[in-house]
Design an enzyme around this catalytic site. Structure first.
Site, PDB file in Angstrom:
ATOM      1  N   CYS A 336      -5.989  -9.935  11.141  1.00 20.98           N
ATOM      2  CA  CYS A 336      -6.310 -10.856  10.053  1.00 20.98           C
ATOM      3  C   CYS A 336      -5.295 -10.674   8.925  1.00 20.98           C
ATOM      4  O   CYS A 336      -4.690  -9.615   8.780  1.00 20.98           O
ATOM      5  CB  CYS A 336      -7.734 -10.660   9.560  1.00 20.98           C
ATOM      6  SG  CYS A 336      -8.220  -8.948   9.232  1.00 20.98           S
ATOM      7  N   THR A 369      -6.795  -5.111  10.396  1.00 19.12           N
ATOM      8  CA  THR A 369      -6.293  -5.690   9.151  1.00 19.12           C
ATOM      9  C   THR A 369      -4.777  -5.675   9.137  1.00 19.12           C
ATOM     10  O   THR A 369      -4.147  -4.841   9.781  1.00 19.12           O
ATOM     11  CB  THR A 369      -6.756  -4.890   7.925  1.00 19.12           C
ATOM     12  OG1 THR A 369      -6.105  -3.604   7.935  1.00 19.12           O
ATOM     13  CG2 THR A 369      -8.255  -4.712   7.886  1.00 19.12           C
ATOM     14  N   ASP A 370      -4.196  -6.592   8.371  1.00 20.15           N
ATOM     15  CA  ASP A 370      -2.814  -6.374   7.979  1.00 20.15           C
ATOM     16  C   ASP A 370      -2.827  -5.149   7.066  1.00 20.15           C
ATOM     17  O   ASP A 370      -3.850  -4.803   6.473  1.00 20.15           O
ATOM     18  CB  ASP A 370      -2.241  -7.598   7.268  1.00 20.15           C
ATOM     19  CG  ASP A 370      -0.725  -7.671   7.388  1.00 20.15           C
ATOM     20  OD1 ASP A 370      -0.108  -6.626   7.634  1.00 20.15           O
ATOM     21  OD2 ASP A 370      -0.159  -8.767   7.214  1.00 20.15           O
ATOM     22  N   CYS A 371      -1.687  -4.506   6.952  1.00 14.84           N
ATOM     23  CA  CYS A 371      -1.688  -3.160   6.382  1.00 14.84           C
ATOM     24  C   CYS A 371      -2.078  -3.137   4.909  1.00 14.84           C
ATOM     25  O   CYS A 371      -1.482  -3.828   4.078  1.00 14.84           O
ATOM     26  CB  CYS A 371      -0.323  -2.520   6.604  1.00 14.84           C
ATOM     27  SG  CYS A 371      -0.014  -2.265   8.356  1.00 14.84           S
ATOM     28  N   SER A 373      -4.875  -4.248   3.730  1.00  7.97           N
ATOM     29  CA  SER A 373      -5.651  -5.415   3.316  1.00  7.97           C
ATOM     30  C   SER A 373      -6.952  -5.027   2.621  1.00  7.97           C
ATOM     31  O   SER A 373      -7.395  -5.712   1.691  1.00  7.97           O
ATOM     32  CB  SER A 373      -5.969  -6.305   4.518  1.00  7.97           C
ATOM     33  OG  SER A 373      -4.829  -6.999   4.950  1.00  7.97           O
TER      34      SER A 373
END
Length: 858
Positions: A336, A369-371, A373
């Site tokens: 995401c 998650t994107d890092c 997030s």
């Protein structure tokens, strides 16, 4: 041995791996070149057994900071990177070099190590043996070692966008010093070659597996990027397969199948879809879900951007590539994105994650998650009150894994506050551990497994490097070729002038971003110089890619006057378009246009303009300048770009690439990047976006591309009359319910069959009237009734085929177009239906005359 994997993520620059101390000054230089007003994040990860540490150090620069303070912070950045290197030297290796799970005498007795049991049984056993603390320690990208069951640490964060890349899970300290670097996805998409994408995925996964066997890589790779290019200014255009949902979806399917499976993908083989827990060669991840295509534009950043998206655009534009990636590609991971969609962070939206990805599309894998997030959710966007609340919101929405340390640090607090339960954590672990089981992480030593034979001789092999060259050739697009200037004959050239800041590329510009160490690297100057030409003159024309000064133009003009032919290699690089850096203009930077025009004005012979860039450029001035005979777009062609360019320029290969994005005029930049609407607005004059809706002028259209051959023609035939299935039957088909759900909604098997049988057989004939075999790309579009009216798309790509036709012969392409699936239109409520009236199928060869077939639906 303990290990260090560190990454410096700065909105404007990303480095990862363990760089030599001698390269710290390079990081310092790059840091000084980028926006110092943006927040800086450095995250370092130290893996050891049995202990593990993860820390995030964050500070924010503000525009008011003095230059002295900015320089001091840059110095801190460099010092931290130096510390990273020293730690890496001290702690030789990483967790993948440690003992493997299920290899000790005691661990072999555990049920989760028993390969005779089902994966579901093994995962349940493993989870049952862990304490709450141990469970939480597994929910970050750097999963801790679990000493109680002798499971080593695991680093989830791998990157393989176009080859095994620098990332926390990969290092280059062992026998493997490089990996095959293919063209960036924007260039790969230009080939319109599905089998090529599948083969590249297979090669990358082979090299990734081989590096894993040698202790230099993990097996989970967070690739591909399948966001749609809505705005040409986006800095990450290069990472994507373009602007069309169908094209992106097909790219994702074939690439992911190549990454995850050990055989060529055949969509007609239904047996491939029976086992949902099939063994994974490597794990691929569809990212970044969803409606994400803005990074940092005029102060608006992805971290707190709220994308206002209509249900209609979400259903027919932003989400379809991810649906294809999950359903047909069978991806084992979805990431995401940072942004919000209609006020809710994508990583915290239960309708997007649970409702759509899990329940409707049936993801069999994990959501990550994107890092950082989760950190963004409470620290920057202020969507959540604190870390515990952010964790609860995301995990209850369907999140399984956090790239970052938020869950590992504050997960216990979220449980103690009863915001989440241990059962919620177990659900997440079930999804992540299942993927690790499918990868063989719990099957003992990888050398004893099916891919155990793979080693360093399977990396950078001649076959793989030849494929990188082939991919670069297939992805180049010929945009202009007046008087058939190309191909050139090297035998008739006495002096060749090669001019431009991208010609003698010492910055590895052609690799683009998310790259690793290439096996080799051939610049345009090197590639063009391999052909037998008496005299080759090189002048950069500019001191750097931004071409801010004209001090070197005179030298370039002098070289041009001496030459029979001039090749200008211009464009962009990662200083001008990249993650966290969107453009404001579509023009060539600085004085590049002046350089090109000045050289063209004094040249004695043909002038060829070569462009290295990901995002489109407004080069209408060059298109209309008769002194510039040919224009060739290279994209970012990877390690063999210079060789591929030379093969095309000198006629050893025929360019067949097609543009995967529309090239707009500069006037498109009058509209803000923050407008997410795909459809035009007649009240404001907004022209819409992408070839499906945009109604304004173009420099070059989506799908455009010339070839050297002019001997091919296309014809298309098919039935002309159809009866549309009932609207209720169409609704049943598009909902894709299971049998149990059909019973509760009133849908019957016959309702589903009505759409399945509504098929349009299309026959395309490609004729070659010439004496040489030719390769042609047929792009098949659907034009609905009332196209362009009331939000209806102008056209839609529904199929494409790349085929070779022998001399003086023809080739037939047979396609089955499902009317409900391929020719329906999404209404404002997000639901699809088939419009009544006259439809068209248009087959385009890229340039030249298209073929049309009309059919009527009543």
């Amino acid at each position: 041995m303990a290990a260090i994997k560190a990454c410096s993520i700065w909105r404007g620059f990303t480095v990862s791996g363990s760089p030599p101390a001698s390269r710290v000054h390079e990081y310092l230089a790059v840091a000084g070149a980028h926006d110092m007003t943006a927040p800086l994040r450095l995250c370092c990860q130290l893996n050891s057994k049995p202990s593990h540490w993860y820390f995030v150090w964050t500070f924010k620069q503000r525009p008011a900071l003095t230059e002295r303070r900015m320089k001091s912070h840059v110095l801190v950045t460099a010092v931290l990177l130096l510390i990273q290197h020293l730690l890496a030297q001290k702690t030789n290796g990483d967790s993948s070099r440690s003992s493997y799970a299920c290899t000790s005498r005691e661990s072999k007795s555990y049920s989760f190590c028993d390969k005779a049991l089902s994966i579901d049984e093994r995962v349940a056993d493993l989870i049952s043996r862990l304490s709450l603390e141990e469970k939480i320690s597994q929910l970050g990208n750097g999963a801790d070692a679990i000493s109680s069951v002798d499971v080593p640490a695991y680093q989830w964060w791998g990157e393989a966008l176009h080859g095994v890349a620098y990332c926390p899970s990969v290092h280059w300290d062992g026998p493997v010093k490089g990996a095959t670097s293919f063209p960036m996805p924007i260039s790969l998409a230009a080939s319109f070659n599905k089998s090529l994408w599948n083969k590249i995925g297979q090669v990358i996964s082979t090299e990734g597996r081989a590096m894993h066997n040698l202790g230099q890589s993990g097996l989970t790779f967070w690739s591909p990027v399948i966001n749609l290019v809505r705005d040409p200014r986006w800095g990450r255009v290069q990472e994507t397969p373009g602007e069309d949902p169908y094209l992106i979806g097909q790219y994702s399917v074939y690439f992911v199948r190549g990454m995850q499976e050990a055989k060529d993908y055949d969509p007609s083989n239904e047996d491939d879809n029976e086992n949902e827990n099939f063994a994974l060669k490597t794990s691929a991840c569809c990212k970044h879900y969803t409606a994400y295509d803005l990074d940092n534009w005029q102060g608006v950043e992805r971290y707190d951007f709220d994308a206002k998206v209509t249900i209609q655009d979400l259903a027919d534009t932003y989400n379809p590539p991810f649906q294809s990636c999950v359903e047909e590609g069978r991806a084992s991971c979805l990431m995401c994105s940072y942004n919000k969609v209609n006020g809710v962070p994508t990583c915290a939206d239960p309708e997007l994650l649970k409702g759509t990805v899990r329940e409707k599309w049936g993801l069999r894998g994990y959501i990550v998650t994107d890092c950082d997030s989760l950190l963004v959710m409470y620290d920057e966007s202020r969507y959540s009150k604190g870390p515990a609340e952010a964790i609860a919101t995301a995990m209850l929405a369907g999140l399984d894994l956090n790239c970052g340390a938020t869950i590992k640090t504050y997960g216990a607090s979220a449980v103690q506050q009863r915001l989440i339960s241990e059962a919620d954590i177990d659900r997440a672990l079930n999804n992540t551990f299942t993927v690790l089981m499918r990868l063989g992480i719990f099957d003992g030593n990888p050398l004893d497994q099916p891919y155990g034979r793979l080693g360093d001789d399977h990396i950078c092999s001649e076959e793989h490097q030849d494929l990188a060259t082939e991919a670069a050739v297939q992805g180049m697009v010929l945009l202009k070729n007046d008087e058939d200037t190309l191909p050139l004959s090297s035998r008739h050239i006495k002096t060749l002038a090669i001019i431009g800041p991208n010609a003698d590329d010492t910055k590895y510009t052609m690799l683009g971003n998310y790259a690793g160490r290439p096996c080799t690297y051939i610049t345009p100057l090197q590639g063009l110089s391999t052909y037998e030409i008496n005299n080759v003159i090189f002048e950069p024309g500019c001191s750097s890619i931004d071409c801010s000064s004209d001090e070197k133009i005179e030298d370039a003009l002098s070289a041009a006057k001496k030459a029979d032919v001039v090749i200008l290699v211009m464009g962009l690089d990662q200083d001008l378009e990249r993650e966290t850096f969107d453009r404001n203009s579509l023009k060539l930077p600085g004085k590049q246009e002046l350089l090109v025009s000045s050289v063209a004005n004094v040249s004695n012979g043909p002038v060829v303009l070569v462009l290295i860039c990901g995002g489109p450029l407004d080069i209408s001035w060059a298109k209309n300048d008769s002194r510039i005979q040919s224009i060739l777009w290279m994209g970012y062609p990877g390690q063999a770009g210079g060789l591929a360019l030379a093969q095309i320029v000198f006629g050893d290969r025929n360019p067949v690439g097609r543009l995967p994005v529309t090239w707009y005029p500069e006037s498109i930049t009058d509209w803000p990047m923050t407008c997410m609407n795909m459809r035009p607005d007649p009240h404001t004059g907004y022209p819409g976006r992408t070839h499906r809706f945009y109604n304004g002028p173009t420099v070059y259209e989506f799908g455009y591309g010339m070839t050297y051959s002019k001997s091919t023609t296309m014809e298309v035939t098919g039935p002309t009359n159809f009866t549309a299935p009932a609207l209720f039957q169409q609704a049943c088909y598009h909902k894709r319910f299971t049998a149990e759900q059909n019973d509760s909604t009133g849908c019957s098997p016959s309702d589903l069959v009505a759409c399945l049988e509504a098929s349009l057989p299309i026959n395309i004939t490609v004729k070659n009237r010439g004496p040489r075999a030719v390769t042609e790309v047929a792009l098949v579009y659907h034009v609905p009734p009332r196209a362009g009216e009331n939000g209806t798309q102008l056209k839609e790509l529904i199929a494409f085929e790349r085929t070779e036709v022998q001399p003086f012969s023809s080739k037939k392409i047979h396609l089955i177009i499902n009317l409900c699936h391929h020719t329906s239109t999404v209404k404002s409520d997000g639901k699809r239906s088939l419009q009544l009236g006259t439809h068209k199928v248009v087959v385009s060869p890229g340039s030249g005359t298209s073929a049309e077939h009309r059919f009527y639906v009543h």
